[in-house]
Design a protein around this motif. Structure first.
Motif, PDB file in Angstrom:
ATOM      1  N   THR A  50       5.825 -28.902 -89.174  1.00 52.91           N
ATOM      2  CA  THR A  50       6.630 -30.495 -88.824  1.00 52.91           C
ATOM      3  C   THR A  50       6.229 -31.498 -88.423  1.00 52.91           C
ATOM      4  O   THR A  50       6.742 -33.144 -88.539  1.00 52.91           O
ATOM      5  N   VAL A  51       5.348 -31.309 -87.239  1.00 51.73           N
ATOM      6  CA  VAL A  51       4.258 -32.564 -86.646  1.00 51.73           C
ATOM      7  C   VAL A  51       3.672 -32.797 -88.416  1.00 51.73           C
ATOM      8  O   VAL A  51       3.992 -34.905 -88.104  1.00 51.73           O
ATOM      9  N   GLY A  52       3.433 -32.595 -88.994  1.00 52.89           N
ATOM     10  CA  GLY A  52       1.868 -33.608 -90.043  1.00 52.89           C
ATOM     11  C   GLY A  52       3.157 -34.258 -91.399  1.00 52.89           C
ATOM     12  O   GLY A  52       2.577 -35.084 -91.781  1.00 52.89           O
ATOM     13  N   LEU A  53       4.526 -33.719 -90.905  1.00 53.23           N
ATOM     14  CA  LEU A  53       6.004 -35.097 -92.136  1.00 53.23           C
ATOM     15  C   LEU A  53       5.946 -35.833 -91.541  1.00 53.23           C
ATOM     16  O   LEU A  53       7.132 -36.730 -91.966  1.00 53.23           O
ATOM     17  N   ILE A  54       6.259 -35.669 -90.537  1.00 51.78           N
ATOM     18  CA  ILE A  54       5.692 -37.702 -89.178  1.00 51.78           C
ATOM     19  C   ILE A  54       5.406 -38.103 -89.629  1.00 51.78           C
ATOM     20  O   ILE A  54       4.580 -38.504 -89.873  1.00 51.78           O
ATOM     21  N   PRO A  55       6.935 -39.303 -90.592  1.00 48.08           N
ATOM     22  CA  PRO A  55       6.446 -40.257 -90.461  1.00 48.08           C
ATOM     23  C   PRO A  55       5.231 -41.932 -90.141  1.00 48.08           C
ATOM     24  O   PRO A  55       5.536 -41.343 -89.024  1.00 48.08           O
ATOM     25  N   ASP A  56       3.964 -41.558 -90.487  1.00 54.30           N
ATOM     26  CA  ASP A  56       3.430 -42.158 -89.779  1.00 54.30           C
ATOM     27  C   ASP A  56       2.638 -42.003 -88.340  1.00 54.30           C
ATOM     28  O   ASP A  56       2.398 -42.804 -87.540  1.00 54.30           O
ATOM     29  N   ILE A  57       2.136 -40.253 -88.486  1.00 56.24           N
ATOM     30  CA  ILE A  57       2.231 -39.920 -87.305  1.00 56.24           C
ATOM     31  C   ILE A  57       0.870 -39.955 -86.441  1.00 56.24           C
ATOM     32  O   ILE A  57       0.653 -40.339 -85.728  1.00 56.24           O
ATOM     33  N   MET A  58       0.195 -40.611 -87.642  1.00 57.59           N
ATOM     34  CA  MET A  58      -1.490 -41.289 -87.269  1.00 57.59           C
ATOM     35  C   MET A  58      -1.383 -42.337 -86.357  1.00 57.59           C
ATOM     36  O   MET A  58      -2.142 -42.519 -85.460  1.00 57.59           O
ATOM     37  N   ASP A  59      -0.539 -43.649 -87.502  1.00 56.03           N
ATOM     38  CA  ASP A  59      -0.166 -44.636 -86.310  1.00 56.03           C
ATOM     39  C   ASP A  59       0.461 -44.595 -85.063  1.00 56.03           C
ATOM     40  O   ASP A  59      -0.465 -45.391 -84.270  1.00 56.03           O
ATOM     41  N   LYS A  60       1.089 -43.544 -84.919  1.00 57.08           N
ATOM     42  CA  LYS A  60       1.192 -42.921 -83.866  1.00 57.08           C
ATOM     43  C   LYS A  60       0.597 -42.573 -82.262  1.00 57.08           C
ATOM     44  O   LYS A  60       0.274 -42.926 -81.141  1.00 57.08           O
ATOM     45  N   LEU A  61      -0.007 -41.478 -83.280  1.00 54.07           N
ATOM     46  CA  LEU A  61      -1.284 -41.340 -82.458  1.00 54.07           C
ATOM     47  C   LEU A  61      -2.325 -41.934 -81.733  1.00 54.07           C
ATOM     48  O   LEU A  61      -2.604 -42.175 -80.721  1.00 54.07           O
ATOM     49  N   SER A  62      -2.765 -43.154 -83.557  1.00 57.58           N
ATOM     50  CA  SER A  62      -4.162 -44.427 -82.399  1.00 57.58           C
ATOM     51  C   SER A  62      -3.036 -45.256 -81.489  1.00 57.58           C
ATOM     52  O   SER A  62      -3.280 -46.226 -81.288  1.00 57.58           O
ATOM     53  N   ALA A  66      -0.273 -40.605 -73.889  1.00 58.47           N
ATOM     54  CA  ALA A  66       0.632 -39.801 -74.128  1.00 58.47           C
ATOM     55  C   ALA A  66      -0.327 -38.284 -73.153  1.00 58.47           C
ATOM     56  O   ALA A  66       0.375 -37.561 -73.361  1.00 58.47           O
ATOM     57  N   PHE A  67      -1.256 -38.432 -74.010  1.00 61.88           N
ATOM     58  CA  PHE A  67      -2.515 -37.016 -73.584  1.00 61.88           C
ATOM     59  C   PHE A  67      -2.891 -37.508 -72.284  1.00 61.88           C
ATOM     60  O   PHE A  67      -2.947 -36.058 -71.990  1.00 61.88           O
ATOM     61  N   CYS A  68      -2.805 -38.608 -71.804  1.00 62.55           N
ATOM     62  CA  CYS A  68      -3.457 -38.918 -70.226  1.00 62.55           C
ATOM     63  C   CYS A  68      -1.855 -38.021 -69.605  1.00 62.55           C
ATOM     64  O   CYS A  68      -2.565 -37.311 -67.695  1.00 62.55           O
ATOM     65  N   GLY A  77       9.629 -43.843 -76.542  1.00 68.14           N
ATOM     66  CA  GLY A  77       9.728 -42.619 -77.228  1.00 68.14           C
ATOM     67  C   GLY A  77       8.801 -42.059 -77.844  1.00 68.14           C
ATOM     68  O   GLY A  77       8.868 -41.155 -77.740  1.00 68.14           O
ATOM     69  N   SER A  78       8.193 -42.432 -78.805  1.00 67.16           N
ATOM     70  CA  SER A  78       7.466 -42.515 -79.175  1.00 67.16           C
ATOM     71  C   SER A  78       6.338 -41.561 -78.599  1.00 67.16           C
ATOM     72  O   SER A  78       4.848 -40.208 -78.418  1.00 67.16           O
ATOM     73  N   VAL A  79       5.868 -42.147 -77.165  1.00 66.79           N
ATOM     74  CA  VAL A  79       5.138 -41.865 -76.009  1.00 66.79           C
ATOM     75  C   VAL A  79       5.137 -40.428 -75.659  1.00 66.79           C
ATOM     76  O   VAL A  79       4.837 -39.583 -75.041  1.00 66.79           O
ATOM     77  N   ALA A  80       7.352 -40.567 -75.552  1.00 66.89           N
ATOM     78  CA  ALA A  80       7.398 -39.387 -74.864  1.00 66.89           C
ATOM     79  C   ALA A  80       7.189 -37.849 -75.543  1.00 66.89           C
ATOM     80  O   ALA A  80       6.795 -37.337 -75.427  1.00 66.89           O
ATOM     81  N   PHE A  81       7.542 -38.795 -76.708  1.00 71.60           N
ATOM     82  CA  PHE A  81       7.188 -37.424 -78.454  1.00 71.60           C
ATOM     83  C   PHE A  81       6.152 -36.815 -78.250  1.00 71.60           C
ATOM     84  O   PHE A  81       5.556 -35.320 -78.046  1.00 71.60           O
ATOM     85  N   LEU A  82       4.845 -37.564 -78.267  1.00 65.08           N
ATOM     86  CA  LEU A  82       3.979 -37.045 -78.084  1.00 65.08           C
ATOM     87  C   LEU A  82       3.177 -36.962 -77.143  1.00 65.08           C
ATOM     88  O   LEU A  82       2.452 -35.420 -76.517  1.00 65.08           O
ATOM     89  N   CYS A  83       3.339 -37.394 -75.592  1.00 61.79           N
ATOM     90  CA  CYS A  83       3.090 -36.446 -74.499  1.00 61.79           C
ATOM     91  C   CYS A  83       4.242 -35.029 -74.157  1.00 61.79           C
ATOM     92  O   CYS A  83       2.746 -34.093 -73.907  1.00 61.79           O
ATOM     93  N   ASP A  84       4.940 -34.921 -75.041  1.00 60.92           N
ATOM     94  CA  ASP A  84       6.145 -32.958 -74.681  1.00 60.92           C
ATOM     95  C   ASP A  84       4.735 -32.842 -75.793  1.00 60.92           C
ATOM     96  O   ASP A  84       4.908 -31.318 -75.946  1.00 60.92           O
ATOM     97  N   LEU A  85       4.259 -33.433 -76.857  1.00 63.55           N
ATOM     98  CA  LEU A  85       3.908 -32.449 -78.047  1.00 63.55           C
ATOM     99  C   LEU A  85       2.038 -31.904 -77.837  1.00 63.55           C
ATOM    100  O   LEU A  85       1.721 -30.243 -77.958  1.00 63.55           O
ATOM    101  N   PHE A  86       1.979 -33.384 -76.354  1.00 62.57           N
ATOM    102  CA  PHE A  86       0.703 -32.509 -75.912  1.00 62.57           C
ATOM    103  C   PHE A  86       0.353 -30.944 -74.670  1.00 62.57           C
ATOM    104  O   PHE A  86      -0.219 -30.668 -75.388  1.00 62.57           O
ATOM    105  N   ARG A  87       1.562 -31.341 -74.040  1.00 64.96           N
ATOM    106  CA  ARG A  87       1.917 -30.427 -73.558  1.00 64.96           C
ATOM    107  C   ARG A  87       2.194 -29.515 -74.020  1.00 64.96           C
ATOM    108  O   ARG A  87       2.017 -27.875 -72.787  1.00 64.96           O
TER     109      ARG A  87
END
Length: 311
Positions: free
Chosen positions: A51-63, A69-71, A232-242
């Motif tokens: 489900t995470v891999g299918l998110i549109p532009d997931i690599m762009d959001k990560l970069s 988000a990771f910090c 919202g993207s920061v929050a999504f990735l932050c919780d994903l990392f958590r």
């Protein structure tokens, strides 16, 4: 409030049904139950990755926002671990509990034993992510399958809990467990506040992002609806990392006798996604504590995110 209740209700139903199965069917093959539980758990982890891999532009959001988000995720998780460890040590000191077991554990340190389970869990999620990202599987809504597997797992965990003979009343009304949950929330905000000093985010926005406590399906959507899709993207990735950090730390923390710290690091996910991991590695006796902590945090998340965002 509706979001919290709608997430808690099916989990509550699955747990109650599983816990009362013993009353209508007393003969149960626990080893077979364990096999089914592991199969569901591993399938769930792969589907989460998909489900995470299918998110549109997931690599762009990560970069774009991944580092912030990771910090935040790392700072919050480490702060929770440190604060709960101090609380755990002080509690044991006051009660006069013997700490020789920890010494024995350190004397028989086995590096492969510590990293085997985290690598397995992370590997399953990564495989799922690559399958989804490379479009090796149909791009459909997997939420129903994931929810069904999750509720089945919680049902199975409740079944095993009912056969364990634990006194749930003593666990749920335990003052120390309530304090641990409160310390989890406070420590998480302390970590986020310290991380905010080094990030291109205001203190209030950092605390708002932190308020998801691992509930990535809610935090990102809620902040996006409030008019800040980037946050919202920061929050999504932050919780994903958590959640990923919790998956990696729970097996290791359990091996060194820190089950309560593992529950704290799991945050809101302690009552659902990471509950099977907690049960598998920490033991069934930690399930009620995880449900209590994760349930309380889940209820307050929908209120805390708008509160800190509006400051």
């Amino acid at each position: 409030m509706y979001l919290a209740v709608s997430n808690l209700f099916p989990i509550f139903v699955a747990f109650v049904l599983g816990f009362n199965l013993k009353r209508v069917y007393s003969q149960l093959n626990i080893s077979m139950v364990e096999i089914i539980s592991n199969a569901c758990l591993y399938a769930l982890l792969v589907l989460m990755g998909i489900t995470v891999g299918l998110i549109p532009d997931i690599m762009d959001k990560l970069s774009l926002v991944g580092m912030s988000a990771f910090c935040l995720a790392t700072a919050s998780s480490l702060s929770i671990a440190v604060v709960l460890k101090i609380f755990h040590v002080r509690t044991r000191t006051v009660s006069g509990e013997n700490q020789s077991s920890d010494v024995a554990d350190s004397a028989t340190f086995d590096i492969m034993g510590y990293i085997k389970d985290p690598l397995l869990l992370a590997g399953l999620v990564i495989i799922g992510f690559l399958v989804g990202y490379k479009s090796l599987i149909p791009n459909i809504n997997y939420d129903y399958i994931i929810s069904s597997l999750l509720y089945l797992l919680i049902f199975i965990i409740a079944v095993k809990l009912s056969y364990s003979g634990l006194n749930l009343r003593e666990i749920f009304l335990n003052r120390q467990n309530i304090i641990m949950t409160c310390l989890t929330v406070i420590a998480s905000y302390l970590g986020a506040a310290m991380a905010a000093c080094f990030l291109p985010l205001s203190l209030s926005h950092s605390l708002a992002v932190n308020s998801g406590f691992g509930w990535y399906t809610l935090s990102g959507i809620l902040l996006t609806k409030m008019g800040d899709p980037l946050l919202g993207s920061v929050a999504f990735l932050c919780d994903l990392f958590r959640e990923a950090i919790a998956l990696l730390l729970i097996p290791t923390l359990s091996r060194i006798g820190n089950g309560n710290i593992a529950i704290g690091v799991a945050g809101a996910t302690a009552m659902d996604v990471t509950l099977p991991i907690i049960e598998k590695h920490c033991g069934v006796s930690y399930v009620p504590v995880a449900l209590l902590s994760g349930g309380i945090i889940t209820v307050i998340v929908p209120f805390l995110i708008p509160f800190f965002y509006s400051l």
